[in-house]
Design a protein around this motif. Structure first.
Motif: not given
Length: 230
Positions: A111-137
Protein backbone atom coordinates in the motif's frame (compact mmCIF):
# COMPACT_ATOMS: atom_id res chain seq x y z
CA UNK A 1 17.23 -16.69 13.31
CA UNK A 2 19.32 -14.08 11.49
CA UNK A 3 18.70 -15.76 8.13
CA UNK A 4 14.98 -15.93 8.84
CA UNK A 5 14.74 -12.24 9.80
CA UNK A 6 16.75 -11.30 6.71
CA UNK A 7 14.32 -13.30 4.57
CA UNK A 8 11.34 -11.52 6.13
CA UNK A 9 13.01 -8.16 5.53
CA UNK A 10 13.56 -9.10 1.89
CA UNK A 11 9.87 -9.96 1.50
CA UNK A 12 8.90 -6.51 2.82
CA UNK A 13 11.28 -4.80 0.41
CA UNK A 14 9.98 -6.78 -2.57
CA UNK A 15 6.37 -5.99 -1.57
CA UNK A 16 7.15 -2.28 -1.40
CA UNK A 17 8.85 -2.34 -4.81
CA UNK A 18 5.97 -4.33 -6.25
CA UNK A 19 3.49 -1.79 -4.93
CA UNK A 20 5.67 1.00 -6.33
CA UNK A 21 5.28 -0.15 -9.94
CA UNK A 22 3.68 2.99 -11.48
CA UNK A 23 1.00 1.40 -13.67
CA UNK A 24 -1.21 4.45 -14.23
CA UNK A 25 1.67 6.85 -14.72
CA UNK A 26 3.40 4.57 -17.21
CA UNK A 27 0.25 3.86 -19.23
CA UNK A 28 -0.73 7.51 -19.58
CA UNK A 29 2.85 8.46 -20.40
CA UNK A 30 2.99 5.82 -23.14
CA UNK A 31 -0.41 6.62 -24.64
CA UNK A 32 -0.52 10.40 -24.26
CA UNK A 33 3.02 11.47 -23.44
CA UNK A 34 1.87 13.37 -20.35
CA UNK A 35 2.40 13.15 -16.59
CA UNK A 36 -0.91 12.12 -15.05
CA UNK A 37 0.18 13.72 -11.76
CA UNK A 38 -0.28 17.09 -13.45
CA UNK A 39 -3.92 16.57 -14.46
CA UNK A 40 -7.20 15.76 -12.75
CA UNK A 41 -6.77 14.80 -9.12
CA UNK A 42 -3.02 14.30 -9.54
CA UNK A 43 -3.34 10.65 -8.55
CA UNK A 44 -1.77 7.88 -10.62
CA UNK A 45 -4.59 5.48 -9.77
CA UNK A 46 -7.37 3.94 -11.84
CA UNK A 47 -9.97 6.66 -11.20
CA UNK A 48 -7.79 9.46 -12.56
CA UNK A 49 -6.80 7.28 -15.52
CA UNK A 50 -10.52 6.61 -16.14
CA UNK A 51 -11.24 10.34 -16.22
CA UNK A 52 -8.20 10.98 -18.40
CA UNK A 53 -8.23 8.13 -20.93
CA UNK A 54 -11.56 6.37 -20.52
CA UNK A 55 -12.96 3.03 -19.36
CA UNK A 56 -10.51 0.63 -21.03
CA UNK A 57 -7.28 2.12 -19.66
CA UNK A 58 -8.97 2.77 -16.30
CA UNK A 59 -10.04 -0.88 -16.02
CA UNK A 60 -6.56 -2.04 -17.04
CA UNK A 61 -4.90 0.03 -14.31
CA UNK A 62 -7.47 -1.18 -11.76
CA UNK A 63 -6.70 -4.81 -12.58
CA UNK A 64 -2.90 -4.43 -12.58
CA UNK A 65 -2.84 -2.37 -9.37
CA UNK A 66 -5.08 -4.97 -7.69
CA UNK A 67 -2.81 -7.73 -8.97
CA UNK A 68 0.16 -6.02 -7.27
CA UNK A 69 -1.59 -6.45 -3.93
CA UNK A 70 -2.50 -10.08 -4.63
CA UNK A 71 1.06 -10.96 -5.66
CA UNK A 72 2.52 -9.29 -2.56
CA UNK A 73 0.42 -11.47 -0.24
CA UNK A 74 0.93 -14.63 -2.28
CA UNK A 75 4.67 -13.98 -1.99
CA UNK A 76 4.34 -14.36 1.78
CA UNK A 77 2.44 -17.64 1.45
CA UNK A 78 4.97 -19.01 -1.04
CA UNK A 79 8.01 -18.03 1.05
CA UNK A 80 6.51 -19.53 4.22
CA UNK A 81 5.68 -22.80 2.45
CA UNK A 82 9.18 -22.93 0.99
CA UNK A 83 10.79 -22.06 4.33
CA UNK A 84 8.83 -24.77 6.12
CA UNK A 85 9.78 -27.38 3.51
CA UNK A 86 13.45 -26.43 3.90
CA UNK A 87 13.33 -26.14 7.71
CA UNK A 88 14.36 -22.49 7.55
CA UNK A 89 11.87 -21.33 10.17
CA UNK A 90 13.42 -21.37 13.67
CA UNK A 91 11.77 -23.86 16.05
CA UNK A 92 11.00 -21.02 18.48
CA UNK A 93 8.82 -19.30 15.84
CA UNK A 94 5.09 -20.00 15.64
CA UNK A 95 4.82 -20.14 11.84
CA UNK A 96 1.06 -19.59 11.68
CA UNK A 97 1.10 -16.50 13.90
CA UNK A 98 4.24 -15.13 12.26
CA UNK A 99 2.71 -15.59 8.81
CA UNK A 100 -0.44 -13.62 9.71
CA UNK A 101 1.68 -10.72 10.96
CA UNK A 102 3.90 -10.87 7.89
CA UNK A 103 0.82 -10.80 5.64
CA UNK A 104 -0.26 -7.64 7.43
CA UNK A 105 3.16 -5.97 7.23
CA UNK A 106 3.60 -6.93 3.58
CA UNK A 107 0.15 -5.52 2.86
CA UNK A 108 1.18 -2.21 4.42
CA UNK A 109 4.42 -2.24 2.41
CA UNK A 110 2.54 -2.71 -0.88
CA UNK A 111 0.00 0.00 0.00
CA UNK A 112 2.80 2.39 0.91
CA UNK A 113 4.64 1.55 -2.29
CA UNK A 114 1.59 2.35 -4.43
CA UNK A 115 0.99 5.72 -2.78
CA UNK A 116 4.65 6.64 -2.23
CA UNK A 117 6.37 5.06 -5.21
CA UNK A 118 10.15 5.17 -5.19
CA UNK A 119 9.97 5.36 -9.00
CA UNK A 120 7.88 8.56 -8.91
CA UNK A 121 9.69 10.57 -6.26
CA UNK A 122 7.47 9.11 -3.52
CA UNK A 123 4.19 10.16 -5.13
CA UNK A 124 1.51 7.86 -6.48
CA UNK A 125 -2.10 6.76 -6.15
CA UNK A 126 -4.52 6.46 -3.27
CA UNK A 127 -4.03 2.73 -2.73
CA UNK A 128 -7.65 1.66 -3.21
CA UNK A 129 -7.06 -0.89 -5.98
CA UNK A 130 -3.92 -2.30 -4.35
CA UNK A 131 -5.77 -2.60 -1.04
CA UNK A 132 -8.56 -4.51 -2.79
CA UNK A 133 -6.02 -6.97 -4.16
CA UNK A 134 -4.52 -7.44 -0.71
CA UNK A 135 -7.97 -8.09 0.75
CA UNK A 136 -8.72 -10.65 -1.98
CA UNK A 137 -5.56 -12.54 -1.04
CA UNK A 138 -6.24 -12.18 2.70
CA UNK A 139 -9.91 -13.15 2.67
CA UNK A 140 -12.05 -13.06 -0.46
CA UNK A 141 -15.26 -12.73 1.57
CA UNK A 142 -14.08 -9.50 3.19
CA UNK A 143 -12.91 -8.24 -0.20
CA UNK A 144 -16.22 -8.99 -1.96
CA UNK A 145 -18.28 -7.51 0.89
CA UNK A 146 -16.17 -4.34 0.77
CA UNK A 147 -16.47 -4.21 -3.02
CA UNK A 148 -20.23 -4.57 -2.58
CA UNK A 149 -20.34 -1.50 -0.35
CA UNK A 150 -18.26 0.39 -2.90
CA UNK A 151 -20.57 -0.67 -5.73
CA UNK A 152 -23.74 0.35 -3.87
CA UNK A 153 -22.40 3.79 -2.95
CA UNK A 154 -21.05 4.46 -6.45
CA UNK A 155 -24.36 3.37 -7.98
CA UNK A 156 -26.24 5.84 -5.77
CA UNK A 157 -23.80 8.76 -5.74
CA UNK A 158 -21.80 8.26 -8.97
CA UNK A 159 -18.79 9.52 -6.99
CA UNK A 160 -15.82 7.14 -6.85
CA UNK A 161 -13.98 8.89 -4.03
CA UNK A 162 -17.04 8.78 -1.74
CA UNK A 163 -17.45 5.08 -2.53
CA UNK A 164 -13.77 4.46 -1.73
CA UNK A 165 -14.15 6.18 1.64
CA UNK A 166 -17.22 4.08 2.52
CA UNK A 167 -15.34 0.97 1.45
CA UNK A 168 -12.37 1.94 3.62
CA UNK A 169 -14.69 2.23 6.61
CA UNK A 170 -16.46 -1.04 5.81
CA UNK A 171 -13.25 -3.10 5.72
CA UNK A 172 -12.73 -3.03 9.50
CA UNK A 173 -16.38 -3.88 10.13
CA UNK A 174 -16.29 -6.93 7.85
CA UNK A 175 -12.95 -8.05 9.32
CA UNK A 176 -14.58 -8.18 12.76
CA UNK A 177 -17.88 -9.69 11.58
CA UNK A 178 -16.06 -12.49 9.74
CA UNK A 179 -13.79 -13.18 12.75
CA UNK A 180 -10.47 -12.50 11.05
CA UNK A 181 -7.14 -12.74 12.94
CA UNK A 182 -6.10 -9.70 14.96
CA UNK A 183 -3.30 -8.73 12.50
CA UNK A 184 -5.84 -8.67 9.64
CA UNK A 185 -8.24 -6.53 11.67
CA UNK A 186 -5.42 -4.11 12.42
CA UNK A 187 -4.61 -3.99 8.72
CA UNK A 188 -8.25 -3.19 7.97
CA UNK A 189 -8.29 -0.33 10.48
CA UNK A 190 -4.90 1.15 9.57
CA UNK A 191 -5.21 0.71 5.80
CA UNK A 192 -8.74 2.09 5.88
CA UNK A 193 -7.60 5.20 7.75
CA UNK A 194 -4.67 5.61 5.37
CA UNK A 195 -6.91 5.42 2.31
CA UNK A 196 -9.24 8.02 3.85
CA UNK A 197 -6.28 10.31 4.57
CA UNK A 198 -5.15 9.91 0.97
CA UNK A 199 -8.57 11.27 -0.03
CA UNK A 200 -8.22 14.55 1.91
CA UNK A 201 -8.49 16.70 -1.22
CA UNK A 202 -11.47 14.67 -2.39
CA UNK A 203 -13.19 15.19 0.95
CA UNK A 204 -12.68 18.94 0.60
CA UNK A 205 -14.27 18.84 -2.86
CA UNK A 206 -17.11 16.67 -1.58
CA UNK A 207 -17.89 19.25 1.11
CA UNK A 208 -17.68 22.03 -1.48
CA UNK A 209 -19.87 20.08 -3.90
CA UNK A 210 -17.24 20.15 -6.65
CA UNK A 211 -16.09 16.50 -6.68
CA UNK A 212 -16.43 15.06 -10.23
CA UNK A 213 -18.92 12.26 -10.78
CA UNK A 214 -18.32 9.02 -12.63
CA UNK A 215 -18.19 9.59 -16.37
CA UNK A 216 -16.85 13.13 -16.22
CA UNK A 217 -13.57 13.33 -18.12
CA UNK A 218 -10.76 15.84 -17.77
CA UNK A 219 -9.27 17.64 -20.74
CA UNK A 220 -5.72 16.59 -21.49
CA UNK A 221 -3.10 17.73 -23.94
CA UNK A 222 -0.44 15.51 -25.41
CA UNK A 223 3.15 16.70 -25.56
CA UNK A 224 2.79 17.00 -29.33
CA UNK A 225 -0.43 19.04 -29.25
CA UNK A 226 0.95 21.24 -26.47
CA UNK A 227 4.02 22.16 -28.55
CA UNK A 228 3.89 25.35 -30.65
CA UNK A 229 3.51 24.84 -34.37
CA UNK A 230 6.71 25.10 -36.33
Amino acid sequence: MTIWLSLCGAILLVAYLLGSVPTGYTLVKLLKGIDIREIGSGSTGATNVLRTLGKGPGAFVLCIDSLKGILAIFLVYWVFNFAQSQNLIPPTVNAEVWQSWMVTLVGFAAVLGHSKSIFLGFTGGKSVATSLGILLAMNWQVALATAGVFAIVVAISRIVSLSSIFGAIAVSIFMVILHQPLPYILFGVAAGLYVILRHRSNIERLIAGTEPKLGQKVQVETEESASPAS
